[in-house]
Motif scaffolding. Structure first.
Motif, PDB file in Angstrom:
ATOM      1  N   PRO A 197       0.823  -1.222   0.000  1.00 47.66           N
ATOM      2  CA  PRO A 197       0.000   0.000   0.000  1.00 47.66           C
ATOM      3  C   PRO A 197       0.857   1.272   0.000  1.00 47.66           C
ATOM      4  CG  PRO A 197      -0.653  -1.525   1.776  1.00 47.66           C
ATOM      5  CD  PRO A 197       0.690  -1.967   1.269  1.00 47.66           C
ATOM      6  N   ALA A 198       0.612   2.105  -0.994  1.00 49.40           N
ATOM      7  CA  ALA A 198       1.377   3.341  -1.138  1.00 49.40           C
ATOM      8  C   ALA A 198       0.654   4.281  -2.088  1.00 49.40           C
ATOM      9  CB  ALA A 198       2.776   3.044  -1.674  1.00 49.40           C
ATOM     10  N   TYR A 199       0.867   5.595  -1.889  1.00 44.64           N
ATOM     11  CA  TYR A 199       0.322   6.559  -2.854  1.00 44.64           C
ATOM     12  C   TYR A 199       1.055   7.878  -2.762  1.00 44.64           C
ATOM     13  CZ  TYR A 199      -2.528   9.026   0.747  1.00 44.64           C
ATOM     14  OH  TYR A 199      -2.957   9.747   1.831  1.00 44.64           O
ATOM     15  N   ALA A 200       0.930   8.654  -3.845  1.00 42.38           N
ATOM     16  CA  ALA A 200       1.449  10.023  -3.888  1.00 42.38           C
ATOM     17  C   ALA A 200       0.280  10.984  -3.933  1.00 42.38           C
ATOM     18  CB  ALA A 200       2.337  10.222  -5.119  1.00 42.38           C
ATOM     19  N   TRP A 201       0.496  12.202  -3.449  1.00 42.15           N
ATOM     20  CA  TRP A 201      -0.589  13.185  -3.431  1.00 42.15           C
ATOM     21  C   TRP A 201      -0.093  14.567  -3.816  1.00 42.15           C
ATOM     22  CZ3 TRP A 201       1.641  11.518   1.221  1.00 42.15           C
ATOM     23  CH2 TRP A 201       2.224  12.516   1.998  1.00 42.15           C
ATOM     24  N   ALA A 202      -1.030  15.364  -4.312  1.00 49.03           N
ATOM     25  CA  ALA A 202      -0.803  16.791  -4.570  1.00 49.03           C
ATOM     26  C   ALA A 202      -2.049  17.527  -4.116  1.00 49.03           C
ATOM     27  CB  ALA A 202      -0.532  17.048  -6.052  1.00 49.03           C
ATOM     28  N   PHE A 203      -1.898  18.362  -3.084  1.00 50.39           N
ATOM     29  CA  PHE A 203      -3.019  19.099  -2.500  1.00 50.39           C
ATOM     30  C   PHE A 203      -2.749  20.598  -2.630  1.00 50.39           C
ATOM     31  CE2 PHE A 203      -3.854  15.525   0.869  1.00 50.39           C
ATOM     32  CZ  PHE A 203      -4.245  14.667  -0.139  1.00 50.39           C
ATOM     33  N   PRO A 204      -3.390  21.287  -3.585  1.00 47.22           N
ATOM     34  CA  PRO A 204      -3.168  22.728  -3.739  1.00 47.22           C
ATOM     35  C   PRO A 204      -3.612  23.514  -2.507  1.00 47.22           C
ATOM     36  CG  PRO A 204      -4.213  21.802  -5.691  1.00 47.22           C
ATOM     37  CD  PRO A 204      -4.263  20.747  -4.633  1.00 47.22           C
ATOM     38  N   THR A 326      -7.549  -4.637   1.328  1.00 46.75           N
ATOM     39  CA  THR A 326      -6.821  -3.902   0.286  1.00 46.75           C
ATOM     40  C   THR A 326      -5.304  -4.039   0.418  1.00 46.75           C
ATOM     41  OG1 THR A 326      -6.978  -1.864   1.622  1.00 46.75           O
ATOM     42  CG2 THR A 326      -8.680  -2.238  -0.047  1.00 46.75           C
ATOM     43  N   ARG A 327      -4.823  -5.053   1.100  1.00 44.29           N
ATOM     44  CA  ARG A 327      -3.385  -5.301   1.119  1.00 44.29           C
ATOM     45  C   ARG A 327      -2.872  -5.735  -0.250  1.00 44.29           C
ATOM     46  NH1 ARG A 327      -0.566  -5.088   6.000  1.00 44.29           N
ATOM     47  NH2 ARG A 327      -1.429  -3.181   6.885  1.00 44.29           N
ATOM     48  N   ARG A 328      -3.790  -6.151  -1.131  1.00 43.26           N
ATOM     49  CA  ARG A 328      -3.464  -6.344  -2.540  1.00 43.26           C
ATOM     50  C   ARG A 328      -4.116  -5.197  -3.306  1.00 43.26           C
ATOM     51  NH1 ARG A 328      -4.758 -12.392  -4.231  1.00 43.26           N
ATOM     52  NH2 ARG A 328      -3.598 -11.703  -6.090  1.00 43.26           N
ATOM     53  N   PRO A 329      -3.495  -4.732  -4.389  1.00 39.70           N
ATOM     54  CA  PRO A 329      -3.996  -3.504  -5.017  1.00 39.70           C
ATOM     55  C   PRO A 329      -5.290  -3.633  -5.797  1.00 39.70           C
ATOM     56  CG  PRO A 329      -2.061  -4.334  -6.177  1.00 39.70           C
ATOM     57  CD  PRO A 329      -2.202  -5.167  -4.943  1.00 39.70           C
ATOM     58  N   TRP A 330      -5.671  -4.837  -6.263  1.00 38.32           N
ATOM     59  CA  TRP A 330      -6.819  -4.918  -7.164  1.00 38.32           C
ATOM     60  C   TRP A 330      -8.130  -4.427  -6.550  1.00 38.32           C
ATOM     61  CZ3 TRP A 330     -11.062  -7.784  -5.990  1.00 38.32           C
ATOM     62  CH2 TRP A 330     -10.928  -8.818  -5.080  1.00 38.32           C
ATOM     63  N   PRO A 331      -8.392  -4.579  -5.226  1.00 39.27           N
ATOM     64  CA  PRO A 331      -9.637  -4.012  -4.709  1.00 39.27           C
ATOM     65  C   PRO A 331      -9.738  -2.495  -4.880  1.00 39.27           C
ATOM     66  CG  PRO A 331      -8.780  -5.643  -3.172  1.00 39.27           C
ATOM     67  CD  PRO A 331      -7.715  -5.386  -4.180  1.00 39.27           C
ATOM     68  N   LEU A 332      -8.577  -1.809  -4.956  1.00 39.08           N
ATOM     69  CA  LEU A 332      -8.625  -0.363  -5.177  1.00 39.08           C
ATOM     70  C   LEU A 332      -9.028  -0.036  -6.600  1.00 39.08           C
ATOM     71  CD1 LEU A 332      -8.058   1.738  -2.972  1.00 39.08           C
ATOM     72  CD2 LEU A 332      -7.114  -0.526  -2.463  1.00 39.08           C
ATOM     73  N   ASP A 333      -8.700  -0.927  -7.553  1.00 35.82           N
ATOM     74  CA  ASP A 333      -9.213  -0.761  -8.916  1.00 35.82           C
ATOM     75  C   ASP A 333     -10.734  -0.872  -8.927  1.00 35.82           C
ATOM     76  OD1 ASP A 333      -6.634  -0.558 -10.245  1.00 35.82           O
ATOM     77  OD2 ASP A 333      -6.402  -2.692  -9.839  1.00 35.82           O
ATOM     78  N   VAL A 334     -11.249  -1.824  -8.136  1.00 34.34           N
ATOM     79  CA  VAL A 334     -12.702  -2.006  -8.033  1.00 34.34           C
ATOM     80  C   VAL A 334     -13.348  -0.763  -7.430  1.00 34.34           C
ATOM     81  CG1 VAL A 334     -14.541  -3.369  -6.961  1.00 34.34           C
ATOM     82  CG2 VAL A 334     -12.487  -4.511  -7.838  1.00 34.34           C
ATOM     83  N   ALA A 335     -12.777  -0.257  -6.325  1.00 32.14           N
ATOM     84  CA  ALA A 335     -13.352   0.915  -5.663  1.00 32.14           C
ATOM     85  C   ALA A 335     -13.288   2.146  -6.552  1.00 32.14           C
ATOM     86  CB  ALA A 335     -12.619   1.170  -4.346  1.00 32.14           C
ATOM     87  N   THR A 336     -12.171   2.333  -7.253  1.00 28.15           N
ATOM     88  CA  THR A 336     -12.041   3.498  -8.137  1.00 28.15           C
ATOM     89  C   THR A 336     -13.023   3.404  -9.299  1.00 28.15           C
ATOM     90  OG1 THR A 336      -9.691   3.588  -7.563  1.00 28.15           O
ATOM     91  CG2 THR A 336     -10.414   4.917  -9.423  1.00 28.15           C
ATOM     92  N   THR A 337     -13.225   2.207  -9.817  1.00 28.36           N
ATOM     93  CA  THR A 337     -14.208   2.018 -10.882  1.00 28.36           C
ATOM     94  C   THR A 337     -15.610   2.360 -10.391  1.00 28.36           C
ATOM     95  OG1 THR A 337     -12.861   0.290 -11.902  1.00 28.36           O
ATOM     96  CG2 THR A 337     -15.195   0.350 -12.507  1.00 28.36           C
ATOM     97  N   ALA A 338     -15.938   1.939  -9.169  1.00 27.95           N
ATOM     98  CA  ALA A 338     -17.246   2.282  -8.596  1.00 27.95           C
ATOM     99  C   ALA A 338     -17.400   3.790  -8.467  1.00 27.95           C
ATOM    100  CB  ALA A 338     -17.407   1.607  -7.239  1.00 27.95           C
ATOM    101  N   ALA A 339     -16.349   4.469  -7.989  1.00 25.35           N
ATOM    102  CA  ALA A 339     -16.400   5.920  -7.840  1.00 25.35           C
ATOM    103  C   ALA A 339     -16.514   6.620  -9.179  1.00 25.35           C
ATOM    104  CB  ALA A 339     -15.155   6.403  -7.099  1.00 25.35           C
ATOM    105  N   ARG A 340     -15.885   6.046 -10.203  1.00 26.47           N
ATOM    106  CA  ARG A 340     -15.932   6.649 -11.531  1.00 26.47           C
ATOM    107  C   ARG A 340     -17.342   6.605 -12.122  1.00 26.47           C
ATOM    108  NH1 ARG A 340     -11.881   5.126 -16.564  1.00 26.47           N
ATOM    109  NH2 ARG A 340     -12.927   6.371 -18.151  1.00 26.47           N
TER     110      ARG A 340
END
Length: 377
Positions: A197-204, A326-340
């Protein structure tokens, strides 16, 4: 014989959790003697993503604190990029804000002082029970001590509360860069499949700069600064080189350690950081305000534990479950698809990540539909 105390409540750490605790204690009893201790002079910087969820603004407004977001622009959109590159960009149900901690914490400290708290600079080193009181550094007697002294909490270690277990600590780097690569009013989060689990962010921030950073959960040896910096620039290729500072984040394991006896823990000191998003300011303000109100009751730890369970218990159980899933990344693909595809799914997911949301039947149905979509893609 009743033990003499110099202060009804001593709060160690004057960040959002500590200042909220001091204000809440004085709201409960305006005559209370409240001492707020911090190792630094204010204003001072604190390594953080600087994101302020509307929930934290609401809680502080209920404590009589206004004007915290003055001079910043509201964040109205989130752009999320999943590990497989699925992208969802939608409006927040309510605007968030980005307020540099040097500004936010100074405003909160001044609000605590205005409420009646006494602020002193002091690096606390020891906490020890003394009858019906707590002795701080062998010389300050308190009826109750609230540890709000962050991820490396001295109070947590001194009172014997358990540390964050393996797999629930993250490390991150953060800096400030020109915001021009990213649209105004939009937060960008890019998930990293290679180090998940990791991510980058940009918050104006709204002043021409953006808070930028990268973090990952520690599952093995601690990564080097060079590695963290490289991942940041890989995931945010438009990010200008900028000085970076690092910090650790003790993520919530579902059942936070809240302290013992007459010592309570709040915010990062209690490992209250959302394990899905790294959001901690809302948890800090909420737990600090609950600890401050409980501190003046006959059984502080019991009152605090009950209040925290009522406000966060179910939510923390759900975020703990989701963190495991979500210790494996594919559930985040599922969640992002739902949000999309579904604004309501997006709203419920952001409520889990920024507020006190939980998994609902409707959200589970949206996630199941997204799983089928990905399977057919």
């Amino acid at each position: 014989m009743r033990t003499r105390v110099d202060w009804d409540v001593v709060v160690v750490g004057a960040g959002p959790a500590g200042s909220a605790a001091a204000i809440a204690a004085l709201r409960a009893d305006p005559a209370a003697r409240v001492l707020l201790l911090d190792a630094a002079d204010f204003p001072r910087d604190k390594v953080c993503g600087d994101g302020i969820a509307p929930h934290a603004v609401d809680l502080l407004a209920a404590l009589g604190v206004d004007g915290l977001t003055a001079g910043t622009a509201p964040i109205t959109r989130l752009r999320l990029v999943s590990p497989r590159g699925v992208e969802a960009a939608r409006q927040f149900a309510r605007p968030a804000f980005v307020v540099p901690r040097k500004v936010l914490d100074h405003r909160l400290v001044r609000a605590a002082q205005a409420a009646g708290a006494v602020l002193r600079r002091r690096r606390v080193r020891t906490i020890a029970p003394e009858g019906a009181a707590v002795l701080v550094d062998g010389e300050i007697r308190a009826g109750v001590v609230i540890g709000a002294d962050g991820a490396e909490s001295v109070v947590r270690r001194q009172c014997g509360a358990r540390a964050a277990p393996r797999g629930t600590v993250a490390v991150a780097v953060r800096g400030y860069a020109p915001s021009h690569p990213w649209p105004d009013g939009e937060q960008v989060i890019t998930l990293d499949a290679t180090r998940w689990p990791a991510y980058a962010w940009a918050f104006p921030v709204g002043d021409g700069t953006a808070n930028v950073g990268y973090g990952e959960v520690l599952l093995g040896p601690a990564p080097t600064r060079a590695h963290l910096t490289a991942r940041l620039h890989h995931l945010l290729p438009g990010c200008a080189p900028t000085p970076l500072r690092g910090h650790r984040l003790p993520l919530s394991p579902g059942r936070p350690a809240i302290g013992h006896g007459r010592v309570l823990l709040a915010g990062d000191a209690a490992s209250l950081i959302n394990p899905l998003t790294g959001e901690g300011i809302h948890y800090a303000v909420l737990s600090g305000s609950l600890a401050g109100a409980a501190a003046l009751t006959p059984q502080p730890a019991r009152a605090y534990r009950h209040a925290l369970r009522e406000r966060l218990g179910r939510h923390l159980r759900h975020t703990d479950l989701l963190a495991r899933v979500t210790r494996r990344p594919w559930p985040l693909d599922v969640a992002t698809t739902a949000a999309r595809h579904d604004q309501r799914a997006f709203d419920e997911l952001t409520e889990i990540g920024l507020g006190t949301g939980t998994l609902t039947p409707r959200l589970l149905a949206a996630l199941a539909l997204s799983l089928r979509r990905l399977g057919q893609g």
